[in-house]
Design a protein around this motif. Structure first.
Motif, mmCIF file in Angstrom:
data_model
loop_
_atom_site.group_PDB
_atom_site.id
_atom_site.type_symbol
_atom_site.label_atom_id
_atom_site.label_comp_id
_atom_site.label_asym_id
_atom_site.label_seq_id
_atom_site.Cartn_x
_atom_site.Cartn_y
_atom_site.Cartn_z
ATOM 1 N N ALA A 2 0.449 -0.961 -0.165
ATOM 2 C CA ALA A 2 0.212 -0.455 -0.281
ATOM 3 C C ALA A 2 0.664 1.208 -0.249
ATOM 4 C CB ALA A 2 -0.959 -0.053 1.684
ATOM 5 N N THR A 3 0.473 2.503 -0.897
ATOM 6 C CA THR A 3 1.219 3.605 -0.664
ATOM 7 C C THR A 3 0.752 4.307 0.276
ATOM 8 O OG1 THR A 3 -0.797 4.515 -2.841
ATOM 9 C CG2 THR A 3 1.064 3.158 -3.330
ATOM 10 N N GLN A 4 1.875 5.051 0.381
ATOM 11 C CA GLN A 4 1.345 6.155 1.898
ATOM 12 C C GLN A 4 0.294 7.070 1.617
ATOM 13 O OE1 GLN A 4 2.918 5.814 5.387
ATOM 14 N NE2 GLN A 4 2.013 7.288 5.806
ATOM 15 N N GLU A 5 -0.075 7.605 2.815
ATOM 16 C CA GLU A 5 -1.036 8.296 2.883
ATOM 17 C C GLU A 5 -0.234 10.060 2.928
ATOM 18 O OE1 GLU A 5 -4.342 8.839 4.152
ATOM 19 O OE2 GLU A 5 -5.367 6.000 3.323
ATOM 20 N N SER A 6 -0.471 10.792 2.019
ATOM 21 C CA SER A 6 0.542 12.047 2.837
ATOM 22 C C SER A 6 -0.442 12.563 3.325
ATOM 23 C CB SER A 6 -0.668 13.479 1.412
ATOM 24 O OG SER A 6 0.591 14.341 1.705
ATOM 25 N N VAL A 7 0.536 13.732 4.526
ATOM 26 C CA VAL A 7 -0.504 13.931 6.153
ATOM 27 C C VAL A 7 0.396 15.236 6.269
ATOM 28 C CG1 VAL A 7 -0.445 13.681 8.812
ATOM 29 C CG2 VAL A 7 -0.677 11.746 6.720
ATOM 30 N N THR A 8 -0.103 16.014 6.884
ATOM 31 C CA THR A 8 0.421 17.483 7.061
ATOM 32 C C THR A 8 0.459 18.128 8.620
ATOM 33 O OG1 THR A 8 1.067 17.971 4.777
ATOM 34 C CG2 THR A 8 0.896 19.541 5.738
ATOM 35 N N ILE A 9 1.279 18.218 9.469
ATOM 36 C CA ILE A 9 1.701 18.504 10.580
ATOM 37 C C ILE A 9 2.358 20.029 11.061
ATOM 38 C CG2 ILE A 9 1.180 16.300 11.761
ATOM 39 C CD1 ILE A 9 3.639 16.018 12.841
ATOM 40 N N GLU A 10 2.581 20.985 11.572
ATOM 41 C CA GLU A 10 3.020 22.018 11.667
ATOM 42 C C GLU A 10 3.761 22.590 13.084
ATOM 43 O OE1 GLU A 10 1.159 25.772 11.244
ATOM 44 O OE2 GLU A 10 -0.235 24.964 9.379
ATOM 45 N N GLY A 11 4.739 22.670 13.272
ATOM 46 C CA GLY A 11 5.598 22.218 14.249
ATOM 47 C C GLY A 11 6.106 24.119 14.718
ATOM 48 N N SER A 12 6.062 24.415 16.030
ATOM 49 C CA SER A 12 6.888 25.452 16.326
ATOM 50 C C SER A 12 8.562 25.675 16.968
ATOM 51 C CB SER A 12 6.171 26.253 17.420
ATOM 52 O OG SER A 12 4.682 26.196 16.874
ATOM 53 N N ILE A 134 12.746 -3.595 5.999
ATOM 54 C CA ILE A 134 13.051 -3.566 5.090
ATOM 55 C C ILE A 134 14.873 -2.113 4.643
ATOM 56 C CG2 ILE A 134 11.301 -3.791 4.190
ATOM 57 C CD1 ILE A 134 10.913 -1.291 3.039
ATOM 58 N N ARG A 135 15.509 -2.337 3.546
ATOM 59 C CA ARG A 135 16.337 -1.103 3.289
ATOM 60 C C ARG A 135 15.538 -0.156 1.730
ATOM 61 N NH1 ARG A 135 20.107 1.991 5.512
ATOM 62 N NH2 ARG A 135 20.987 2.790 4.843
ATOM 63 N N VAL A 136 15.158 1.230 2.265
ATOM 64 C CA VAL A 136 14.923 1.610 1.179
ATOM 65 C C VAL A 136 15.021 3.094 0.664
ATOM 66 C CG1 VAL A 136 12.639 1.856 2.550
ATOM 67 C CG2 VAL A 136 12.535 1.516 -0.523
ATOM 68 N N PHE A 137 15.189 3.179 -0.355
ATOM 69 C CA PHE A 137 15.537 4.666 -0.812
ATOM 70 C C PHE A 137 13.323 5.252 -0.750
ATOM 71 C CE2 PHE A 137 18.205 3.988 -3.188
ATOM 72 C CZ PHE A 137 19.183 4.831 -2.586
ATOM 73 N N PRO A 138 13.616 6.807 -0.324
ATOM 74 C CA PRO A 138 12.225 7.677 0.061
ATOM 75 C C PRO A 138 10.660 6.867 -0.413
ATOM 76 C CG PRO A 138 13.182 8.408 0.658
ATOM 77 C CD PRO A 138 14.173 7.400 0.305
ATOM 78 N N LYS A 139 11.219 7.396 -1.943
ATOM 79 C CA LYS A 139 9.872 6.918 -3.074
ATOM 80 C C LYS A 139 9.811 6.012 -2.850
ATOM 81 C CE LYS A 139 12.886 6.419 -6.976
ATOM 82 N NZ LYS A 139 13.588 6.893 -7.999
ATOM 83 N N PHE A 140 9.850 4.614 -2.520
ATOM 84 C CA PHE A 140 9.363 3.482 -2.672
ATOM 85 C C PHE A 140 9.214 3.315 -1.309
ATOM 86 C CE2 PHE A 140 12.770 3.257 -6.547
ATOM 87 C CZ PHE A 140 12.136 2.858 -7.077
ATOM 88 N N ILE A 141 9.423 3.781 0.130
ATOM 89 C CA ILE A 141 8.527 3.585 1.402
ATOM 90 C C ILE A 141 7.248 2.432 1.088
ATOM 91 C CG2 ILE A 141 8.116 4.568 3.270
ATOM 92 C CD1 ILE A 141 10.937 5.775 3.262
ATOM 93 N N PRO A 142 6.628 1.730 1.480
ATOM 94 C CA PRO A 142 5.227 1.232 1.001
ATOM 95 C C PRO A 142 4.558 1.704 2.657
ATOM 96 C CG PRO A 142 6.635 -0.340 1.882
ATOM 97 C CD PRO A 142 7.543 0.666 1.810
ATOM 98 N N SER A 143 3.534 2.219 3.437
ATOM 99 C CA SER A 143 2.949 2.612 4.143
ATOM 100 C C SER A 143 2.681 1.261 4.619
ATOM 101 C CB SER A 143 1.602 3.072 4.264
ATOM 102 O OG SER A 143 0.341 1.318 3.364
ATOM 103 N N GLU A 144 2.750 0.360 4.427
ATOM 104 C CA GLU A 144 2.503 -1.471 4.572
ATOM 105 C C GLU A 144 2.551 -2.089 3.732
ATOM 106 O OE1 GLU A 144 -2.531 -0.891 4.849
ATOM 107 O OE2 GLU A 144 -1.688 -1.250 6.795
ATOM 108 N N PHE A 145 2.341 -3.200 3.857
ATOM 109 C CA PHE A 145 2.438 -4.091 3.270
ATOM 110 C C PHE A 145 1.357 -5.555 3.345
ATOM 111 C CE2 PHE A 145 7.042 -4.572 3.343
ATOM 112 C CZ PHE A 145 7.282 -4.363 1.940
ATOM 113 N N VAL A 146 0.414 -5.694 2.290
ATOM 114 C CA VAL A 146 -1.487 -6.403 2.492
ATOM 115 C C VAL A 146 -0.806 -7.625 1.718
ATOM 116 C CG1 VAL A 146 -3.311 -6.123 1.784
ATOM 117 C CG2 VAL A 146 -1.691 -4.263 1.880
#
Length: 230
Positions: A2-12, A134-146
């Motif tokens: 499964a591909t990763q969903e985009s989540v945005t959070i803010e920090g101070s 696993i070891r992986v480049f960021p663009k291939f990171i899965p959110s989970e294995f189904v």
């Protein structure tokens, strides 16, 4: 996979003193740090506790876009410390991802479907692995294995090597079992009884054969003695 969903959070941006951290936690903000291979100097900041807990509730890989001081960072939530009494998060580490650097991750495994061996034959499902390293480049990171377990029959298994590993280097051995379908409860016991019974029969036949051989040998000795007397 499964591909990763985009989540945005803010920090101070925050101060690093113990007093400042206590005040932040009282305000339900979690002291945090931002670091990575292309970050020249670590950034100390805080995030809203509720926003962090929303991320933690998901079983998937913790990837998110973090906005600090007006700048966006693609990050991986690397580690979270919890209060041993209240179980509230007290500190978080965010790792800034880089397209040039691989990362080592533990990816959760989710089973999908109903195994044929369980539904039709009453088998028992066992899942000895719930995450894969696993070891992986960021663009291939899965959110989970189904893993679709629907085709699995009694005695069947699914292994690490059968996962969708495109662009991914597994650290766990390819032959490791993720899920297996064992015989119904009691079947193993019956099989062992049958094996024991079979073993006893073979032993019995062997004993009878030995007795027959011994009897033949005795008769031959007797015949030899009679010939000697003559």
């Amino acid at each position: 996979m499964a591909t990763q969903e985009s989540v945005t959070i803010e920090g101070s941006i925050r101060e690093t003193s113990k007093k400042a951290n206590r005040e932040l936690r009282a305000q339900k903000r979690v002291p945090s740090i931002l670091y990575g291979p292309e970050v020249k100097e670590n950034i100390n900041f805080s995030v809203d506790e509720l926003e962090l807990e929303r991320i933690l509730r998901k079983q998937q890989t913790k990837l998110q876009t973090l906005i600090v001081d007006g700048k966006e960072y693609p990050t991986l939530l690397k580690r979270v410390e919890f209060d041993p009494v209240t179980d509230r998060p007290v500190h978080a580490d965010f790792y800034v991802l880089s397209d040039k650097h691989k990362v080592t991750l533990r990816i959760p495994i989710r089973l999908e479907g109903n195994a044929k061996g369980v539904v039709e034959a009453g088998g028992r499902l066992f899942q000895p692995m719930k995450v894969v390293q696993i070891r992986v480049f960021p663009k291939f990171i899965p959110s989970e294995f189904v893993v679709d377990i629907s085709p699995l029959e009694v005695g069947s298994s699914f292994h690490v090597g059968e996962l969708d590993l495109e662009g991914i280097t597994p650290i766990d051995a390819l032959g490791r079992t993720i899920v297996t379908i064992r015989p119904p409860k009691g079947a193993d016991f019956l099989a062992s009884l049958e094996a024991d019974a079979s073993g006893e029969d073979e032993a019995g036949e062997g004993a009878e054969g030995a007795e027959a051989a011994e009897s033949d040998a005795t008769e031959a000795d007797d015949a030899s003695e009679e010939e000697s007397e003559d």
